[in-house]
Write a protein that holds these residues in place. Structure first.
Motif, PDB file in Angstrom:
ATOM      1  N   ASP A  76       4.269 -11.587   8.260  1.00  0.00           N
ATOM      2  CA  ASP A  76       3.239 -11.741   9.222  1.00  0.00           C
ATOM      3  C   ASP A  76       2.389 -12.844   8.722  1.00  0.00           C
ATOM      4  O   ASP A  76       2.163 -13.002   7.733  1.00  0.00           O
ATOM      5  N   GLN A  77       1.904 -13.498   9.763  1.00  0.00           N
ATOM      6  CA  GLN A  77       1.278 -14.824   9.439  1.00  0.00           C
ATOM      7  C   GLN A  77      -0.143 -14.435  10.152  1.00  0.00           C
ATOM      8  O   GLN A  77      -1.208 -15.175   9.944  1.00  0.00           O
ATOM      9  N   GLY A  78      -0.493 -13.334  10.577  1.00  0.00           N
ATOM     10  CA  GLY A  78      -1.853 -13.180  11.355  1.00  0.00           C
ATOM     11  C   GLY A  78      -1.687 -11.788  12.294  1.00  0.00           C
ATOM     12  O   GLY A  78      -0.601 -11.356  12.442  1.00  0.00           O
TER      13      GLY A  78
END
Length: 133
Positions: A76-78
């Protein structure tokens, strides 16, 4: 973040130097270009300093290293809210604000209210704690 901070710090220093030279050549009497160049320097330096603070806080990222692997940035990047309606409210406030340029400045008041409600709603959408909704 070193590359990103230098990308803004170096032009910021350049514009600061050029602004002072420009002001000296015009005897600091020209009050449009001189402040504009200094403001350009200030904006670039502000972003560069922010990136430098992020570099100190987060350390070296995988994309800053030459030996990094692609898998180091997997996951996940955000957080993304795919079903949020708040950006539409915020865009409506912006649209009313642009309409105020053509129709009348009195429309800026409802534009600011709608825009503020949209921005606060979007920022606080996933808030948790005492005031969660």
């Amino acid at each position: 973040m070193k590359i990103e901070s230098n990308l803004f710090l170096l032009p910021g220093a350049f514009f600061l130097f050029i602004g002072i030279v420009y002001g000296a050549l015009t005897h600091f009497e020209e009050m449009v270009g001189f402040p504009a160049i200094l403001l350009t320097a200030g904006l670039a330096l502000m972003v560069g300093i922010y990136f430098k603070m992020l570099e100190r806080r987060h350390g070296v990222r995988p994309e800053d290293r030459d030996d990094a692997e692609i898998a180091e940035l997997s996951g996940d990047q955000g957080l993304y809210a795919p079903w949020s309606w708040w950006p539409i409210v915020l865009a409506g406030g912006g649209a009313i604000g642009f309409l105020a340029l053509a129709v009348g400045w009195w429309l800026m008041v409802p534009a600011a209210i709608v825009g503020t409600v949209g921005l606060v709603g979007w920022v606080m959408e996933f808030s948790t704690g005492r005031f969660a909704h």
